[in-house]
Motif scaffolding. Structure first.
Motif, PDB file in Angstrom:
ATOM      1  N   ASN A  30       4.935  11.187 -14.437  1.00 53.89           N
ATOM      2  CA  ASN A  30       5.997  10.234 -14.134  1.00 53.89           C
ATOM      3  C   ASN A  30       5.687   9.362 -12.921  1.00 53.89           C
ATOM      4  O   ASN A  30       6.531   9.208 -12.023  1.00 53.89           O
ATOM      5  N   ILE A  31       4.487   8.811 -12.901  1.00 54.79           N
ATOM      6  CA  ILE A  31       4.145   7.896 -11.812  1.00 54.79           C
ATOM      7  C   ILE A  31       4.968   6.631 -11.976  1.00 54.79           C
ATOM      8  O   ILE A  31       4.921   5.979 -13.020  1.00 54.79           O
ATOM      9  N   LEU A  32       5.731   6.291 -10.962  1.00 54.28           N
ATOM     10  CA  LEU A  32       6.579   5.102 -11.016  1.00 54.28           C
ATOM     11  C   LEU A  32       5.775   3.843 -10.731  1.00 54.28           C
ATOM     12  O   LEU A  32       5.958   2.820 -11.383  1.00 54.28           O
ATOM     13  N   PHE A  33       4.932   3.928  -9.718  1.00 52.57           N
ATOM     14  CA  PHE A  33       4.051   2.810  -9.438  1.00 52.57           C
ATOM     15  C   PHE A  33       2.849   3.285  -8.650  1.00 52.57           C
ATOM     16  O   PHE A  33       2.842   4.366  -8.058  1.00 52.57           O
ATOM     17  N   MET A  34       1.813   2.469  -8.658  1.00 51.08           N
ATOM     18  CA  MET A  34       0.607   2.679  -7.873  1.00 51.08           C
ATOM     19  C   MET A  34       0.435   1.445  -7.003  1.00 51.08           C
ATOM     20  O   MET A  34       0.699   0.321  -7.450  1.00 51.08           O
ATOM     21  N   ALA A  35      -0.020   1.666  -5.791  1.00 48.42           N
ATOM     22  CA  ALA A  35      -0.059   0.539  -4.852  1.00 48.42           C
ATOM     23  C   ALA A  35      -1.251   0.651  -3.926  1.00 48.42           C
ATOM     24  O   ALA A  35      -1.825   1.734  -3.749  1.00 48.42           O
ATOM     25  N   TRP A  36      -1.599  -0.480  -3.341  1.00 44.68           N
ATOM     26  CA  TRP A  36      -2.577  -0.551  -2.265  1.00 44.68           C
ATOM     27  C   TRP A  36      -1.886  -1.102  -1.018  1.00 44.68           C
ATOM     28  O   TRP A  36      -1.164  -2.105  -1.093  1.00 44.68           O
ATOM     29  N   HIS A  37      -2.127  -0.439   0.089  1.00 42.76           N
ATOM     30  CA  HIS A  37      -1.628  -0.883   1.381  1.00 42.76           C
ATOM     31  C   HIS A  37      -2.834  -1.072   2.296  1.00 42.76           C
ATOM     32  O   HIS A  37      -3.930  -0.586   2.005  1.00 42.76           O
ATOM     33  N   ARG A  38      -2.622  -1.745   3.409  1.00 45.74           N
ATOM     34  CA  ARG A  38      -3.687  -1.855   4.397  1.00 45.74           C
ATOM     35  C   ARG A  38      -3.101  -1.806   5.806  1.00 45.74           C
ATOM     36  O   ARG A  38      -1.935  -2.113   6.013  1.00 45.74           O
ATOM     37  N   GLN A  39      -3.955  -1.408   6.724  1.00 43.23           N
ATOM     38  CA  GLN A  39      -3.505  -1.267   8.105  1.00 43.23           C
ATOM     39  C   GLN A  39      -4.637  -1.602   9.059  1.00 43.23           C
ATOM     40  O   GLN A  39      -5.780  -1.190   8.850  1.00 43.23           O
ATOM     41  N   THR A  40      -4.292  -2.349  10.105  1.00 38.89           N
ATOM     42  CA  THR A  40      -5.224  -2.634  11.188  1.00 38.89           C
ATOM     43  C   THR A  40      -4.668  -2.012  12.463  1.00 38.89           C
ATOM     44  O   THR A  40      -3.460  -1.775  12.568  1.00 38.89           O
ATOM     45  N   LYS A  86     -11.466 -12.862   3.367  1.00 38.76           N
ATOM     46  CA  LYS A  86     -11.378 -13.533   4.662  1.00 38.76           C
ATOM     47  C   LYS A  86     -11.441 -12.486   5.772  1.00 38.76           C
ATOM     48  O   LYS A  86     -11.105 -11.317   5.548  1.00 38.76           O
ATOM     49  N   PRO A  87     -11.830 -12.900   6.975  1.00 35.74           N
ATOM     50  CA  PRO A  87     -11.835 -11.931   8.082  1.00 35.74           C
ATOM     51  C   PRO A  87     -10.478 -11.249   8.292  1.00 35.74           C
ATOM     52  O   PRO A  87     -10.435 -10.080   8.680  1.00 35.74           O
ATOM     53  N   ASP A  88      -9.384 -11.960   8.004  1.00 37.60           N
ATOM     54  CA  ASP A  88      -8.047 -11.368   8.145  1.00 37.60           C
ATOM     55  C   ASP A  88      -7.788 -10.239   7.148  1.00 37.60           C
ATOM     56  O   ASP A  88      -6.803  -9.507   7.299  1.00 37.60           O
ATOM     57  N   ASP A  89      -8.629 -10.109   6.138  1.00 37.87           N
ATOM     58  CA  ASP A  89      -8.482  -9.006   5.183  1.00 37.87           C
ATOM     59  C   ASP A  89      -9.088  -7.715   5.714  1.00 37.87           C
ATOM     60  O   ASP A  89      -8.946  -6.660   5.086  1.00 37.87           O
ATOM     61  N   THR A  90      -9.765  -7.787   6.839  1.00 37.03           N
ATOM     62  CA  THR A  90     -10.350  -6.589   7.436  1.00 37.03           C
ATOM     63  C   THR A  90      -9.267  -5.577   7.782  1.00 37.03           C
ATOM     64  O   THR A  90      -8.297  -5.898   8.465  1.00 37.03           O
ATOM     65  N   ALA A  91      -9.424  -4.359   7.269  1.00 35.10           N
ATOM     66  CA  ALA A  91      -8.410  -3.315   7.468  1.00 35.10           C
ATOM     67  C   ALA A  91      -8.893  -2.032   6.800  1.00 35.10           C
ATOM     68  O   ALA A  91      -9.886  -2.039   6.070  1.00 35.10           O
ATOM     69  N   VAL A  92      -8.165  -0.970   7.056  1.00 35.75           N
ATOM     70  CA  VAL A  92      -8.322   0.243   6.258  1.00 35.75           C
ATOM     71  C   VAL A  92      -7.340   0.127   5.093  1.00 35.75           C
ATOM     72  O   VAL A  92      -6.155  -0.131   5.300  1.00 35.75           O
ATOM     73  N   TYR A  93      -7.850   0.308   3.897  1.00 40.54           N
ATOM     74  CA  TYR A  93      -7.037   0.170   2.692  1.00 40.54           C
ATOM     75  C   TYR A  93      -6.713   1.561   2.148  1.00 40.54           C
ATOM     76  O   TYR A  93      -7.608   2.408   2.011  1.00 40.54           O
ATOM     77  N   TYR A  94      -5.435   1.757   1.841  1.00 37.14           N
ATOM     78  CA  TYR A  94      -4.945   3.037   1.343  1.00 37.14           C
ATOM     79  C   TYR A  94      -4.317   2.854  -0.033  1.00 37.14           C
ATOM     80  O   TYR A  94      -3.560   1.900  -0.244  1.00 37.14           O
ATOM     81  N   CYS A  95      -4.586   3.777  -0.930  1.00 39.83           N
ATOM     82  CA  CYS A  95      -3.844   3.751  -2.190  1.00 39.83           C
ATOM     83  C   CYS A  95      -2.689   4.734  -2.101  1.00 39.83           C
ATOM     84  O   CYS A  95      -2.708   5.696  -1.313  1.00 39.83           O
ATOM     85  N   ASN A  96      -1.712   4.494  -2.939  1.00 34.76           N
ATOM     86  CA  ASN A  96      -0.435   5.219  -2.879  1.00 34.76           C
ATOM     87  C   ASN A  96       0.124   5.342  -4.278  1.00 34.76           C
ATOM     88  O   ASN A  96       0.191   4.335  -5.003  1.00 34.76           O
ATOM     89  N   PHE A  97       0.455   6.552  -4.694  1.00 37.38           N
ATOM     90  CA  PHE A  97       1.137   6.787  -5.961  1.00 37.38           C
ATOM     91  C   PHE A  97       2.548   7.269  -5.645  1.00 37.38           C
ATOM     92  O   PHE A  97       2.729   8.147  -4.787  1.00 37.38           O
ATOM     93  N   GLN A  98       3.510   6.716  -6.343  1.00 39.10           N
ATOM     94  CA  GLN A  98       4.901   7.117  -6.132  1.00 39.10           C
ATOM     95  C   GLN A  98       5.468   7.703  -7.421  1.00 39.10           C
ATOM     96  O   GLN A  98       5.357   7.077  -8.480  1.00 39.10           O
ATOM     97  N   SER A  99       6.072   8.880  -7.317  1.00 43.69           N
ATOM     98  CA  SER A  99       6.733   9.504  -8.448  1.00 43.69           C
ATOM     99  C   SER A  99       8.098   9.991  -7.978  1.00 43.69           C
ATOM    100  O   SER A  99       8.364  10.004  -6.770  1.00 43.69           O
ATOM    101  N   PRO A 100       8.951  10.431  -8.894  1.00 42.65           N
ATOM    102  CA  PRO A 100      10.240  10.973  -8.447  1.00 42.65           C
ATOM    103  C   PRO A 100      10.087  12.161  -7.500  1.00 42.65           C
ATOM    104  O   PRO A 100      10.983  12.442  -6.695  1.00 42.65           O
ATOM    105  N   ALA A 101       8.962  12.840  -7.579  1.00 44.85           N
ATOM    106  CA  ALA A 101       8.737  14.008  -6.730  1.00 44.85           C
ATOM    107  C   ALA A 101       8.299  13.644  -5.327  1.00 44.85           C
ATOM    108  O   ALA A 101       8.346  14.483  -4.423  1.00 44.85           O
ATOM    109  N   GLY A 102       7.848  12.411  -5.141  1.00 49.67           N
ATOM    110  CA  GLY A 102       7.414  12.017  -3.810  1.00 49.67           C
ATOM    111  C   GLY A 102       6.288  11.018  -3.833  1.00 49.67           C
ATOM    112  O   GLY A 102       5.942  10.450  -4.865  1.00 49.67           O
ATOM    113  N   SER A 103       5.686  10.837  -2.652  1.00 55.76           N
ATOM    114  CA  SER A 103       4.661   9.827  -2.473  1.00 55.76           C
ATOM    115  C   SER A 103       3.350  10.494  -2.075  1.00 55.76           C
ATOM    116  O   SER A 103       3.333  11.403  -1.248  1.00 55.76           O
TER     117      SER A 103
END
Length: 115
Positions: A30-40, A86-103
């Motif tokens: 029951n994966i609701l969505f999959m996502a990519w995040h990034r952080q600098t 672009k240089p502004d895309d420099t970051a650590v990229y994280y994937c994330n799965f969300q389900s009713p049970a949690g993230s």
């Protein structure tokens, strides 16, 4: 519990491309969505792209037209194709799965865009 492992990060010149992969294992239900995040350093984690179980996609404005999120259901894998980087895309990229049970989150993969 879902385990996520990212790969595909690295150093690329401006204008180049990379494809990130995130492979999931474990209790994948029951994966609701999959996502990519990034952080600098010093900034909040930012949602970059998301794909729902029905295939609907979302992109943050700064990557529209350059990044594409996709998934392979059979391989339980989500991808992020990044072009015209672009240089502004420099970051650590994280994937994330969300389900009713949690993230669930991956450990992150570094993307550096520099000449």
């Amino acid at each position: 519990q879902v385990q996520l492992v990212e790969s595909g990060g690295g150093l690329v010149q401006p204008g180049g491309s990379l494809r990130l992969s995130c492979a999931a294992s474990g209790s994948i239900f029951n994966i609701l969505f999959m996502a990519w995040h990034r952080q600098t350093p010093g900034k909040q984690r930012e949602l970059v792209a998301r794909i729902t179980s029905s295939g609907n996609t979302y992109y943050v404005d700064s990557v529209k037209g350059r990044f594409t999120i996709s998934r392979d259901r059979a391989k339980n894998t989500v991808y992020l194709q990044m072009t015209s980087l672009k240089p502004d895309d420099t970051a650590v990229y994280y994937c994330n799965f969300q389900s009713p049970a949690g993230s669930s989150w991956g450990q992150g993969t570094q993307v550096t865009v520099s000449s």
